[in-house]
Design an enzyme around this catalytic site. Structure first.
Site, PDB file in Angstrom:
ATOM      1  NE  ARG A  21      -4.229  -1.449   2.069  1.00  0.00           N
ATOM      2  CZ  ARG A  21      -4.631  -2.555   2.692  1.00  0.00           C
ATOM      3  NH1 ARG A  21      -3.880  -3.096   3.620  1.00  0.00           N
ATOM      4  NH2 ARG A  21      -5.794  -3.096   2.403  1.00  0.00           N
ATOM      5  CB  SER A 137     -19.708 -13.497  12.164  1.00  0.00           C
ATOM      6  OG  SER A 137     -19.067 -12.390  11.603  1.00  0.00           O
ATOM      7  CE  LYS A 156     -14.019 -17.931  14.260  1.00  0.00           C
ATOM      8  NZ  LYS A 156     -12.729 -17.365  14.282  1.00  0.00           N
ATOM      9  CB  SER A 189     -17.905  -0.676   2.422  1.00  0.00           C
ATOM     10  OG  SER A 189     -16.792  -1.489   2.710  1.00  0.00           O
ATOM     11  CG  HIS A 217     -19.912   1.707   4.265  1.00  0.00           C
ATOM     12  ND1 HIS A 217     -19.033   2.604   3.680  1.00  0.00           N
ATOM     13  CD2 HIS A 217     -19.153   0.868   5.006  1.00  0.00           C
ATOM     14  CE1 HIS A 217     -17.799   2.301   4.030  1.00  0.00           C
ATOM     15  NE2 HIS A 217     -17.828   1.255   4.835  1.00  0.00           N
ATOM     16  CB  THR A 245     -18.742   5.477  11.178  1.00  0.00           C
ATOM     17  OG1 THR A 245     -17.536   6.223  11.390  1.00  0.00           O
ATOM     18  CG2 THR A 245     -19.262   5.816   9.792  1.00  0.00           C
ATOM     19  CE  LYS A 248     -16.425   4.136   6.979  1.00  0.00           C
ATOM     20  NZ  LYS A 248     -15.041   4.297   6.574  1.00  0.00           N
ATOM     21  CB  THR A 277      -9.471   4.647  24.966  1.00  0.00           C
ATOM     22  OG1 THR A 277      -8.796   5.417  23.996  1.00  0.00           O
ATOM     23  CG2 THR A 277     -10.941   4.576  24.609  1.00  0.00           C
ATOM     24  CB  THR A 363      -9.694  -4.628   1.227  1.00  0.00           C
ATOM     25  OG1 THR A 363      -8.565  -4.138   1.942  1.00  0.00           O
ATOM     26  CG2 THR A 363     -10.882  -3.756   1.525  1.00  0.00           C
TER      27      THR A 363
END
Ligand code: PLP
Length: 407
Positions: A21, A137, A156, A189, A217, A245, A248, A277, A363
């Site tokens: 990348r 999932s 899972k 996405s 998305h 989110t 976006k 955090t 991806t």
């Protein structure tokens, strides 16, 4: 151990596969999105048009958002100064959580520093709340969900992408008394396809499972108030946990879950990714509040966004480019080879000032490497013309196939 040699070989593997990348250095210019300025590796500058961002509606430079952020910086300063538990819960955070709970018609919402963290922290915490939990999932779930499910140490099951018959098989095979949760997305996405929300909710009802949906998305862009596909399809009340989110369509940063007050309270109390955090800067929360509130009534922006996507798809299809079209706002053009994808992306950038990054494995699956365009209401007709012309020229230049993949 020669650590440097190990690093070299790890990086070399990526180069060999053509999927190393490279970041493109860009300067966003306020008020000019999707136009930006790129600094080339030699230090020279180039005007570019961004065609791959997720600032889907241009809210990242919207005056309503910027004014709210300026005001909050002046009022409260830069950072929040602490975790939520230790002086980091401000009026801005509370306002944003209230705005998000209202957006999804839920009792509560819980903010995280990103939707990645929201997915990872929530999914990895749920087995602590429901001992013996089995998570079902979708095979194409985002890395943040995969990571949360993987790390939680619970059971899972992976169901084939959008395959409710397979999901049913897996549910049937497990102990009817075991606590269960089905995790999936509303818009995937990379292909821009939709999850079968209603069918999954039906299965969840039948098998007594909780539902967890990632609307990253979709929030801001779908539904009469931007509440996502679950709002558009009037299914939000059937989903136990909605993830979204603020980075976006809302153009700022941060992530969240919206759920029952009890669910949010429990996740808040048990999730290390929430507890340990620093909370979002107040100005970021203020910008997000303004953006979410604005998009609750900005149907015109949502309509323009969909129109832009339809026009671009129509034009690229008209040229016979292999486009995936599931009717969403995402426009993926399949190249099918990582080296060609990178080359096309480089040529678009260097020769035409069009920035769309190559999308490679992991991806997307190998052999489906692609360019993923994200048209927005602020991409005008000139930008669109230039993009379509460039794609036409480059496709011929690279002697690539023109065959449509059915959506
Ligand atoms: N979920 C999905 C489906 C995504 O595509 C992304 C980001 O690209 C995320 C979650 C993470 O969102 P954020 O950028 O807020 O961390």
């Amino acid at each position: 151990m020669d650590y440097t040699a190990q690093l070299d070989s790890a990086i070399a593997r990526l180069h060999d596969e053509g999927r190393y990348r490279t970041f493109i250095d860009i300067e966003r210019r306020n008020g000019h999105f999707p136009h930006a300025v790129r600094t080339r590796p030699d230090g020279s500058q180039q005007n570019i048009t961004v065609w791959c961002g997720n600032d889907y509606l241009g809210m990242g430079q919207h005056p309503v958002v910027l004014n709210a952020m300026h005001e909050a910086v002046d009022a409260a300063g830069a950072g929040s100064g602490g975790t939520r538990n230790i002086s980091g819960t401000t009026v801005y955070h509370k306002r944003l959580e209230a705005e998000l709970a209202d957006l999804h018609g839920k009792e509560a919402a819980l903010l995280f520093t990103s939707a990645y963290i929201a997915n990872d922290a929530t999914l990895s915490t749920l087995p602590k709340l429901f001992p013996g939990l089995i998570i079902y999932s979708d095979a194409l779930n985002h890395a943040s969900m995969i990571e949360g499910v993987r790390r939680n140490g619970g059971a899972k099951r992976i169901f084939r992408h959008n395959d409710v018959a397979h999901l049913r098989e897996l549910l049937e095979a497990d102990d009817p008394k075991a606590p269960k949760l089905i995790a999936f997305e509303s818009v995937y996405s990379m292909d821009g396809d939709f999850g079968p929300i209603e069918e999954i909710c039906d299965l969840a009802d039948e098998f007594g499972a909780l539902t967890y949906i990632d609307e990253v998305h979709a929030v801001g862009m779908y539904g009469p108030r931007g509440g996502g596909l679950t709002e558009r399809d009037r299914l939000a009340h059937r989903i136990d946990i909605i993830n979204g989110t603020l980075a976006k369509a809302y153009g700022v940063m941060g992530g969240y879950i919206a759920a029952s007050a009890k669910m949010c309270d429990a996740v808040r109390s048990y999730a290390p990714g929430f507890i340990f955090t620093t909370s979002l800067p107040p100005a970021v929360a203020a910008g997000a509040v303004a953006s979410v509130a604005h998009l609750k009534t900005a149907q015109d922006l949502r309509d323009q966004h969909q129109t832009q996507a339809k026009i671009l798809k129509l034009r690229l299809k008209g040229m016979g480019l292999p486009l995936i079209d599931h009717g969403s706002h995402i426009v993926p053009v399949i190249v099918g080879n990582p080296v060609h994808t990178k080359k096309l992306s480089d040529m678009l950038l260097d020769d035409y000032g069009i920035y769309v990054q190559p999308i490679n494995f992991p991806t997307v699956p190998r052999g489906t490497e692609r360019l993923r365009f994200t048209p927005s209401p602020v991409h005008g007709p000139d930008e669109m013309n230039r993009l379509v012309q460039a794609m036409d020229e480059l496709w011929s230049h690279c002697a690539l196939n023109r065959a449509e993949l059915a959506g």
